[in-house]
Motif scaffolding. Structure first.
Motif, PDB file in Angstrom:
ATOM      1  N   ALA A  21       0.832  -1.208   0.000  1.00 45.95           N
ATOM      2  CA  ALA A  21       0.000   0.000   0.000  1.00 45.95           C
ATOM      3  C   ALA A  21       0.868   1.260   0.000  1.00 45.95           C
ATOM      4  O   ALA A  21       0.600   2.210  -0.742  1.00 45.95           O
ATOM      5  CB  ALA A  21      -0.934  -0.004   1.204  1.00 45.95           C
ATOM      6  N   ALA A  22       1.919   1.273   0.819  1.00 49.46           N
ATOM      7  CA  ALA A  22       2.810   2.437   0.867  1.00 49.46           C
ATOM      8  C   ALA A  22       3.530   2.612  -0.466  1.00 49.46           C
ATOM      9  O   ALA A  22       3.713   3.737  -0.933  1.00 49.46           O
ATOM     10  CB  ALA A  22       3.821   2.273   2.002  1.00 49.46           C
ATOM     11  N   PHE A  23       3.912   1.506  -1.087  1.00 46.69           N
ATOM     12  CA  PHE A  23       4.592   1.566  -2.380  1.00 46.69           C
ATOM     13  C   PHE A  23       3.671   2.178  -3.431  1.00 46.69           C
ATOM     14  O   PHE A  23       4.077   3.055  -4.196  1.00 46.69           O
ATOM     15  CB  PHE A  23       5.036   0.160  -2.795  1.00 46.69           C
ATOM     16  N   TYR A  24       2.416   1.735  -3.462  1.00 44.94           N
ATOM     17  CA  TYR A  24       1.476   2.277  -4.448  1.00 44.94           C
ATOM     18  C   TYR A  24       1.141   3.741  -4.178  1.00 44.94           C
ATOM     19  O   TYR A  24       0.937   4.507  -5.119  1.00 44.94           O
ATOM     20  CB  TYR A  24       0.213   1.423  -4.517  1.00 44.94           C
ATOM     21  N   ARG A  25       1.088   4.147  -2.909  1.00 46.80           N
ATOM     22  CA  ARG A  25       0.885   5.581  -2.593  1.00 46.80           C
ATOM     23  C   ARG A  25       2.049   6.403  -3.121  1.00 46.80           C
ATOM     24  O   ARG A  25       1.862   7.475  -3.704  1.00 46.80           O
ATOM     25  CB  ARG A  25       0.727   5.782  -1.088  1.00 46.80           C
ATOM     26  N   MET A  26       3.265   5.907  -2.921  1.00 46.97           N
ATOM     27  CA  MET A  26       4.457   6.595  -3.404  1.00 46.97           C
ATOM     28  C   MET A  26       4.410   6.698  -4.931  1.00 46.97           C
ATOM     29  O   MET A  26       4.692   7.753  -5.501  1.00 46.97           O
ATOM     30  CB  MET A  26       5.703   5.822  -2.958  1.00 46.97           C
ATOM     31  N   ARG A  27       4.031   5.617  -5.609  1.00 39.63           N
ATOM     32  CA  ARG A  27       3.932   5.626  -7.072  1.00 39.63           C
ATOM     33  C   ARG A  27       2.846   6.586  -7.551  1.00 39.63           C
ATOM     34  O   ARG A  27       2.996   7.247  -8.567  1.00 39.63           O
ATOM     35  CB  ARG A  27       3.644   4.217  -7.584  1.00 39.63           C
ATOM     36  N   ALA A  28       1.744   6.686  -6.805  1.00 35.77           N
ATOM     37  CA  ALA A  28       0.659   7.601  -7.173  1.00 35.77           C
ATOM     38  C   ALA A  28       1.112   9.060  -7.103  1.00 35.77           C
ATOM     39  O   ALA A  28       0.600   9.906  -7.847  1.00 35.77           O
ATOM     40  CB  ALA A  28      -0.554   7.376  -6.270  1.00 35.77           C
ATOM     41  N   ARG A  29       2.074   9.343  -6.238  1.00 32.29           N
ATOM     42  CA  ARG A  29       2.630  10.700  -6.132  1.00 32.29           C
ATOM     43  C   ARG A  29       3.707  10.958  -7.188  1.00 32.29           C
ATOM     44  O   ARG A  29       4.330  12.008  -7.196  1.00 32.29           O
ATOM     45  CB  ARG A  29       3.214  10.917  -4.739  1.00 32.29           C
ATOM     46  N   GLY A  30       3.945   9.972  -8.057  1.00 28.84           N
ATOM     47  CA  GLY A  30       4.918  10.139  -9.132  1.00 28.84           C
ATOM     48  C   GLY A  30       6.336   9.798  -8.741  1.00 28.84           C
ATOM     49  O   GLY A  30       7.284  10.225  -9.401  1.00 28.84           O
ATOM     50  N   ASN A  31       6.497   9.042  -7.682  1.00 29.26           N
ATOM     51  CA  ASN A  31       7.824   8.657  -7.219  1.00 29.26           C
ATOM     52  C   ASN A  31       7.942   7.136  -7.284  1.00 29.26           C
ATOM     53  O   ASN A  31       6.951   6.448  -7.399  1.00 29.26           O
ATOM     54  CB  ASN A  31       8.038   9.146  -5.780  1.00 29.26           C
ATOM     55  N   GLY A  32       9.153   6.658  -7.215  1.00 25.48           N
ATOM     56  CA  GLY A  32       9.368   5.217  -7.198  1.00 25.48           C
ATOM     57  C   GLY A  32      10.144   4.749  -8.405  1.00 25.48           C
ATOM     58  O   GLY A  32      10.308   5.484  -9.382  1.00 25.48           O
ATOM     59  N   PRO A  33      10.633   3.525  -8.340  1.00 25.38           N
ATOM     60  CA  PRO A  33      11.413   2.980  -9.452  1.00 25.38           C
ATOM     61  C   PRO A  33      10.522   2.676 -10.656  1.00 25.38           C
ATOM     62  O   PRO A  33       9.313   2.496 -10.516  1.00 25.38           O
ATOM     63  CB  PRO A  33      12.003   1.689  -8.872  1.00 25.38           C
ATOM     64  N   ARG A  34      11.139   2.625 -11.808  1.00 24.01           N
ATOM     65  CA  ARG A  34      10.424   2.321 -13.041  1.00 24.01           C
ATOM     66  C   ARG A  34       9.989   0.857 -13.022  1.00 24.01           C
ATOM     67  O   ARG A  34      10.774  -0.027 -12.660  1.00 24.01           O
ATOM     68  CB  ARG A  34      11.361   2.578 -14.209  1.00 24.01           C
ATOM     69  N   LEU A  35       8.736   0.604 -13.368  1.00 28.67           N
ATOM     70  CA  LEU A  35       8.197  -0.753 -13.385  1.00 28.67           C
ATOM     71  C   LEU A  35       7.826  -1.159 -14.802  1.00 28.67           C
ATOM     72  O   LEU A  35       7.548  -0.318 -15.649  1.00 28.67           O
ATOM     73  CB  LEU A  35       6.950  -0.851 -12.503  1.00 28.67           C
TER      74      LEU A  35
END
Length: 62
Positions: A21-35
């Motif tokens: 859940a925290a990972f997806y929240r981070m991705r929703a904010r436009g952050n995180g590694p490329r998937l």
């Protein structure tokens, strides 16, 4: 040519020490590694992309 190691999402989450859940929240904010989304819907992350993203986070935190 060697292929980059592809990590499954649970492996990425374990390495980052965060929940899905925290990972997806981070991705929703436009952050995180490329998937990469596979045709079967599963997500993968190249080891090189994860390492590059982690290095960029290290630089911005300093």
């Amino acid at each position: 040519m060697t292929r980059s190691q592809m990590l499954k999402l649970p492996e990425v989450l374990t390495e980052l020490g965060m929940s899905r859940a925290a990972f997806y929240r981070m991705r929703a904010r436009g952050n995180g590694p490329r998937l990469i989304k596979l045709p079967n819907g599963q997500l993968r992350c190249r080891r090189t992309d994860l390492d590059a993203w982690l290095a960029s986070m290290e630089e911005t935190a300093a």
